[in-house]
Scaffold this active site. Structure first.
Site, mmCIF file in Angstrom:
data_model
loop_
_atom_site.group_PDB
_atom_site.id
_atom_site.type_symbol
_atom_site.label_atom_id
_atom_site.label_comp_id
_atom_site.label_asym_id
_atom_site.label_seq_id
_atom_site.Cartn_x
_atom_site.Cartn_y
_atom_site.Cartn_z
ATOM 1 N N TYR A 121 -7.921 1.445 -3.815
ATOM 2 C CA TYR A 121 -6.642 0.724 -3.724
ATOM 3 C C TYR A 121 -6.290 0.419 -2.261
ATOM 4 O O TYR A 121 -5.889 -0.705 -1.933
ATOM 5 C CB TYR A 121 -5.543 1.553 -4.413
ATOM 6 C CG TYR A 121 -4.165 0.964 -4.222
ATOM 7 C CD1 TYR A 121 -3.772 -0.171 -4.928
ATOM 8 C CD2 TYR A 121 -3.262 1.516 -3.312
ATOM 9 C CE1 TYR A 121 -2.513 -0.732 -4.734
ATOM 10 C CE2 TYR A 121 -2.004 0.968 -3.120
ATOM 11 C CZ TYR A 121 -1.637 -0.160 -3.824
ATOM 12 O OH TYR A 121 -0.397 -0.732 -3.624
ATOM 13 N N VAL A 127 3.322 -6.972 1.572
ATOM 14 C CA VAL A 127 4.038 -6.543 2.776
ATOM 15 C C VAL A 127 3.320 -6.927 4.077
ATOM 16 O O VAL A 127 3.859 -6.750 5.164
ATOM 17 C CB VAL A 127 4.376 -5.027 2.781
ATOM 18 C CG1 VAL A 127 5.386 -4.694 1.704
ATOM 19 C CG2 VAL A 127 3.129 -4.175 2.669
ATOM 20 N N SER A 173 -0.148 -6.467 -1.369
ATOM 21 C CA SER A 173 0.035 -6.621 -2.817
ATOM 22 C C SER A 173 -0.461 -7.948 -3.372
ATOM 23 O O SER A 173 -0.494 -8.116 -4.590
ATOM 24 C CB SER A 173 1.506 -6.441 -3.176
ATOM 25 O OG SER A 173 1.815 -5.077 -3.144
ATOM 26 N N TYR A 212 8.434 -8.267 -7.045
ATOM 27 C CA TYR A 212 9.052 -6.946 -7.258
ATOM 28 C C TYR A 212 10.462 -7.078 -7.828
ATOM 29 O O TYR A 212 10.697 -7.909 -8.693
ATOM 30 C CB TYR A 212 9.097 -6.121 -5.954
ATOM 31 C CG TYR A 212 7.886 -6.269 -5.090
ATOM 32 C CD1 TYR A 212 6.670 -5.781 -5.532
ATOM 33 C CD2 TYR A 212 7.943 -6.894 -3.865
ATOM 34 C CE1 TYR A 212 5.539 -5.915 -4.742
ATOM 35 C CE2 TYR A 212 6.821 -7.026 -3.074
ATOM 36 C CZ TYR A 212 5.627 -6.537 -3.526
ATOM 37 O OH TYR A 212 4.519 -6.672 -2.757
ATOM 38 N N LYS A 256 -3.076 -7.706 -5.921
ATOM 39 C CA LYS A 256 -2.811 -7.165 -7.271
ATOM 40 C C LYS A 256 -3.163 -8.141 -8.401
ATOM 41 O O LYS A 256 -3.751 -7.722 -9.404
ATOM 42 C CB LYS A 256 -1.364 -6.670 -7.376
ATOM 43 C CG LYS A 256 -1.170 -5.359 -6.605
ATOM 44 C CD LYS A 256 0.273 -4.915 -6.561
ATOM 45 C CE LYS A 256 0.381 -3.542 -5.900
ATOM 46 N NZ LYS A 256 1.573 -3.365 -5.099
HETATM 47 N N1 GLN Z 1 -0.510 -1.325 0.522
HETATM 48 C C1 GLN Z 1 0.891 -1.469 0.222
HETATM 49 C C2 GLN Z 1 1.399 -0.204 -0.428
HETATM 50 O O1 GLN Z 1 0.725 0.275 -1.266
HETATM 51 C C3 GLN Z 1 1.110 -2.641 -0.689
HETATM 52 C C4 GLN Z 1 2.554 -2.833 -1.043
HETATM 53 C C5 GLN Z 1 3.032 -4.250 -0.965
HETATM 54 O O2 GLN Z 1 2.416 -5.164 -0.421
HETATM 55 N N2 GLN Z 1 4.211 -4.429 -1.495
HETATM 56 O O3 GLN Z 1 2.433 0.309 -0.127
#
Ligand code: GLN
Length: 310
Positions: free
Chosen positions: A194, A264, A66, A246, A69
């Protein structure tokens, strides 16, 4: 602060927080991520007074997940402008996990999502310019390379394939966005972009470099060119501050108090406006998917260096 003192502070922070790497858990819902070494831990700071200090596992590559993003948001802003971005994707904290899709009680609208959760990032991929999704992705990778000042950033193929094989929640999110008329096109192509974007590999130092540009309102004082527009950098910092961690963003604001984005894969990228960019890496996560030792390290640094903007 003198560079030796900063280095010493980072080392102390690493030592004091390293036991947290044993308390969290490495992400396993993407099978390939479960292979990360839970005790890896690195911190890198690039500051406006010219210091570049790294301690621990700062050379270790991990997937951005993420953390990409904010860069998707940036490119969408640069390509289409704030009005188009803001009308497709809101900017309010959702207070929900990053992959939540329990919107069934009401029609999904742009104001229900933001660029820092999966649904918002998937939607914004569609705004990026390019004749094909391959071209859109290569423009994103190119921007990430320029911001990180590292032309060798690239995709970790096995993580990408692992995400593609198992990313059914993200598939559900993309098709839901399409069902509500928010995005169009071939969802498998959007998702492919993505998944690739999440699988770009970086180091803590790369994250610090990107954060350094954001902290300097879109330019890197060490490089002549302006990298991104000032108002776009401001928007990315603001959105990261509101929802970059988040459903842990409120607590992070209180404990650390700076714009930051976690992934993550274990990375956190934090921008301290006008002062420094920070990158941390430790793949043991808390229940919300944020790097446990990374958050503790940022909390300690914020306390010691007076970084909170609040
Ligand atoms: N690739 C992960 C997902 O889409 C990214 C989520 C994250 O880093 N929180 O679930």
């Amino acid at each position: 602060m003198k560079n030796e003192n900063l280095k010493q502070l980072l080392q102390e922070t690493l030592d004091k927080c390293s036991h947290y790497t044993r308390e969290g858990t490495v992400a396993s819902y993407i099978p390939e991520l479960a292979k990360a070494a839970p005790n890896d831990f690195g911190i890198c700071v690039i500051s406006n007074d010219g210091a570049v200090e790294c301690v621990g596992d700062c050379e270790k590559k991990f997937t951005m997940q993420s953390v990409i993003k904010p860069i998707i948001l940036l490119l969408a802003l640069e390509d289409r402008g704030a009005e188009a971005v803001n009308s497709l994707c809101g900017m309010e904290a959702t207070g929900k996990p990053f992959d939540a899709f329990n919107y069934s009680d009401r029609a999904l609208q742009s104001e229900h999502i933001n660029p820092m959760i999966n649904a918002g990032a998937i939607a914004l991929c569609t705004l990026i310019k390019g004749d094909s999704y391959d071209e859109k992705f290569s423009r994103l990778l190119d921007l990430a390379r320029r911001l990180a000042n590292n032309p060798s950033l690239d995709v970790d193929e096995s993580v990408y394939l692992s995400e593609k094989a198992t990313g059914n929640k993200n598939r559900a999110l993309a098709y839901m966005l399409k069902a509500y008329g928010m995005i169009g096109g071939d969802m498998e192509e959007v998702l492919d972009m993505y998944f690739k974007a999440c699988s770009i590999q970086a180091t803590a130092q790369d994250l610090a470099s990107i954060a350094f540009v954001l902290a300097n309102h879109g330019s890197d004082p060490r490089r002549a060119e302006r990298m991104i527009r000032e108002d776009h950098a401001r928007q990315v910092n603001a959105v990261m501050a509101i929802c970059g961690m988040y459903d842990g963003s409120g607590e992070f604001a209180l404990r650390v108090g700076i714009p930051a984005k976690s992934g993550v894969g274990g990375g956190i990228m934090a921008s301290v406006p006008g002062r420094m960019g920070i990158g941390t890496y430790s793949p043991s996560l808390d229940k919300k998917g944020n790097s446990l030792a990374g958050v503790y390290a940022l909390e300690l640094l914020s306390e010691r260096l007076g970084l909170s903007v609040y």
